[in-house]
Write a protein that holds these residues in place. Structure first.
Motif, PDB file in Angstrom:
ATOM      1  N   LEU A 221       0.814  -1.287   0.120  1.00  0.00           N
ATOM      2  CA  LEU A 221      -0.141  -0.001   0.008  1.00  0.00           C
ATOM      3  C   LEU A 221       0.852   1.292  -0.017  1.00  0.00           C
ATOM      4  O   LEU A 221       0.200   2.403  -0.390  1.00  0.00           O
ATOM      5  CB  LEU A 221      -0.802  -0.072   1.184  1.00  0.00           C
ATOM      6  CG  LEU A 221      -1.996  -1.049   1.301  1.00  0.00           C
ATOM      7  CD1 LEU A 221      -2.714  -1.063   2.662  1.00  0.00           C
ATOM      8  CD2 LEU A 221      -2.814  -1.190   0.300  1.00  0.00           C
ATOM      9  N   SER A 222       2.146   0.911   0.425  1.00  0.00           N
ATOM     10  CA  SER A 222       3.076   2.321   0.305  1.00  0.00           C
ATOM     11  C   SER A 222       3.543   2.450  -0.854  1.00  0.00           C
ATOM     12  O   SER A 222       3.566   1.730  -1.787  1.00  0.00           O
ATOM     13  CB  SER A 222       4.185   2.005   1.518  1.00  0.00           C
ATOM     14  OG  SER A 222       3.628   1.982   2.589  1.00  0.00           O
ATOM     15  N   GLY A 223       4.394   3.469  -1.076  1.00  0.00           N
ATOM     16  CA  GLY A 223       5.224   4.077  -2.063  1.00  0.00           C
ATOM     17  C   GLY A 223       4.395   5.113  -3.149  1.00  0.00           C
ATOM     18  O   GLY A 223       5.481   5.533  -4.138  1.00  0.00           O
ATOM     19  N   LEU A 224       3.321   5.215  -3.161  1.00  0.00           N
ATOM     20  CA  LEU A 224       2.708   6.246  -3.921  1.00  0.00           C
ATOM     21  C   LEU A 224       3.145   7.627  -3.548  1.00  0.00           C
ATOM     22  O   LEU A 224       3.416   7.874  -2.270  1.00  0.00           O
ATOM     23  CB  LEU A 224       1.141   6.450  -3.792  1.00  0.00           C
ATOM     24  CG  LEU A 224       0.376   7.210  -4.596  1.00  0.00           C
ATOM     25  CD1 LEU A 224       0.367   6.921  -6.112  1.00  0.00           C
ATOM     26  CD2 LEU A 224      -1.199   7.536  -3.915  1.00  0.00           C
ATOM     27  N   ASN A 225       3.426   8.577  -4.641  1.00  0.00           N
ATOM     28  CA  ASN A 225       3.804   9.895  -4.304  1.00  0.00           C
ATOM     29  C   ASN A 225       2.606  10.865  -4.334  1.00  0.00           C
ATOM     30  O   ASN A 225       1.937  10.853  -5.546  1.00  0.00           O
ATOM     31  CB  ASN A 225       4.881  10.437  -5.295  1.00  0.00           C
ATOM     32  CG  ASN A 225       6.365   9.980  -4.789  1.00  0.00           C
ATOM     33  OD1 ASN A 225       6.679   9.931  -3.734  1.00  0.00           O
ATOM     34  ND2 ASN A 225       7.321   9.782  -5.913  1.00  0.00           N
ATOM     35  N   ILE A 226       2.329  11.585  -3.445  1.00  0.00           N
ATOM     36  CA  ILE A 226       1.155  12.746  -3.454  1.00  0.00           C
ATOM     37  C   ILE A 226       1.650  13.987  -3.716  1.00  0.00           C
ATOM     38  O   ILE A 226       2.388  14.403  -2.967  1.00  0.00           O
ATOM     39  CB  ILE A 226       0.269  12.539  -2.308  1.00  0.00           C
ATOM     40  CG1 ILE A 226      -0.520  10.972  -1.950  1.00  0.00           C
ATOM     41  CG2 ILE A 226      -0.763  13.777  -2.091  1.00  0.00           C
ATOM     42  CD1 ILE A 226      -1.105  10.965  -0.884  1.00  0.00           C
ATOM     43  N   THR A 227       1.155  14.626  -4.700  1.00  0.00           N
ATOM     44  CA  THR A 227       1.647  15.866  -5.081  1.00  0.00           C
ATOM     45  C   THR A 227       0.802  17.110  -4.444  1.00  0.00           C
ATOM     46  O   THR A 227      -0.619  16.986  -4.628  1.00  0.00           O
ATOM     47  CB  THR A 227       1.663  16.316  -6.764  1.00  0.00           C
ATOM     48  OG1 THR A 227       2.528  15.040  -7.368  1.00  0.00           O
ATOM     49  CG2 THR A 227       2.327  17.384  -7.052  1.00  0.00           C
ATOM     50  N   ILE A 228       1.296  17.917  -3.790  1.00  0.00           N
ATOM     51  CA  ILE A 228       0.512  18.936  -3.221  1.00  0.00           C
ATOM     52  C   ILE A 228       1.725  20.374  -3.511  1.00  0.00           C
ATOM     53  O   ILE A 228       2.675  20.556  -3.170  1.00  0.00           O
ATOM     54  CB  ILE A 228       0.444  18.852  -1.523  1.00  0.00           C
ATOM     55  CG1 ILE A 228      -0.373  17.741  -1.453  1.00  0.00           C
ATOM     56  CG2 ILE A 228      -0.132  20.115  -1.129  1.00  0.00           C
ATOM     57  CD1 ILE A 228      -0.485  17.381   0.220  1.00  0.00           C
ATOM     58  N   ASP A 229       0.877  21.272  -4.267  1.00  0.00           N
ATOM     59  CA  ASP A 229       1.486  22.418  -4.365  1.00  0.00           C
ATOM     60  C   ASP A 229       3.084  22.200  -5.101  1.00  0.00           C
ATOM     61  O   ASP A 229       3.938  22.816  -4.886  1.00  0.00           O
ATOM     62  CB  ASP A 229       2.030  23.285  -3.112  1.00  0.00           C
ATOM     63  CG  ASP A 229       2.443  24.621  -3.442  1.00  0.00           C
ATOM     64  OD1 ASP A 229       1.878  25.129  -4.419  1.00  0.00           O
ATOM     65  OD2 ASP A 229       3.111  25.376  -2.471  1.00  0.00           O
TER      66      ASP A 229
END
Length: 269
Positions: free
Chosen positions: A63-71
């Protein structure tokens, strides 16, 4: 409505944080609902003060490893899990070193003494929960959000994820507590939310002034299907706002033997 899968997006859960009315409710309510035969998934932030070894947290690699883009900045999402005994209810933790610092002695050091980060912290938390539930391929038909750290979940689910198969049929319930942060969120908060895909119209209720705790709670109420008063006393301005909305509302149900009342409220939706 027949409720059989409930997602809890919580600000704090006992025993992972010092016991408060919110933390205690966020532990006992999901456990009680699970004991009624309803599937539950429960999430909270992995604050730096939570000791992983003591609480037997472990990372869920798949479930880990995703990058979440903020700003325009990428933040890696780490998912950890622990099991609450004796019901064996699993609690999922949203973790990231940028927002939930290692070695802190209290949750308050992160959400109260570093308020400039709270806008991105709550954006990351809600996005992390939603993306993880999608990876689990588990489709809740009710989402119960507790505490202002979860306050963006209703608008994200109703706007950004409105057509996602995992959430498009879910009812959203928001619990109001007597808990709030001081001051206002970072001035570019609305700009960052628009980068997420939200529009001026979506955010019109918080566009006029800096966003404080009351404004953030009102935004959550706007996009929820129902609201619960989870503390004996809450901000009177918020109480009037809830009543004026005309949405299904459950007054404070007391601090004992409340599981049946919550279950009845869920099914009434």
């Amino acid at each position: 409505m027949d409720i059989n899968k409930v997602l809890y997006i919580s600000q704090e859960i006992s025993p992972y944080l010092p016991e408060t009315p919110m933390a205690e409710l966020s532990q006992k309510l999901p456990q009680g609902i699970q004991e009624k035969g309803i599937e539950v998934r429960t999430f909270m932030p992995k604050y730096g003060c939570i000791k992983e070894r003591r609480n037997q947290l472990h990372e869920v690699i798949r479930l880990s490893g995703l990058n979440i883009t903020i700003d325009d900045a990428d933040h890696p999402l780490i998912i950890k899990v622990a099991t609450l005994q004796p019901t064996r209810m699993q609690v999922y933790f949203i973790d990231n070193e940028d927002f939930f610092l290692r070695g802190q002695t209290a949750k308050d050091l992160e959400i109260n003494l570093m308020p400039d980060d709270n806008d991105e912290r709550i954006m990351f938390y809600v996005r992390g929960v939603v993306e993880t539930v999608k990876k689990l391929r588990w489709d809740p038909n009710l989402v119960h959000c507790s505490g202002w750290v979860s306050a963006l979940a209703p608008i994200y689910l109703k706007r950004i994820y409105a057509d996602d198969p995992s959430f498009k049929n879910a009812k959203i319930v928001y619990s109001i507590f007597d808990d709030k942060f001081e001051g206002t969120l970072y001035p570019r908060f609305l700009e960052k939310l628009k980068m997420e895909g939200l529009t001026d119209e979506d955010l019109s209720s918080i566009a006029a002034a800096p966003v404080d705790a009351t404004a953030l709670n009102k935004l959550a109420i706007d996009y929820s299907d129902a609201v619960i008063q989870a503390s004996p006393e809450i901000d009177l301005e918020l109480l009037e706002y809830i009543k004026a909305s005309g949405k299904p509302f459950m007054p404070y149900p007391g601090n004992t033997d409340y599981t049946d009342r919550y279950a009845e409220f869920y099914h009434s939706l």
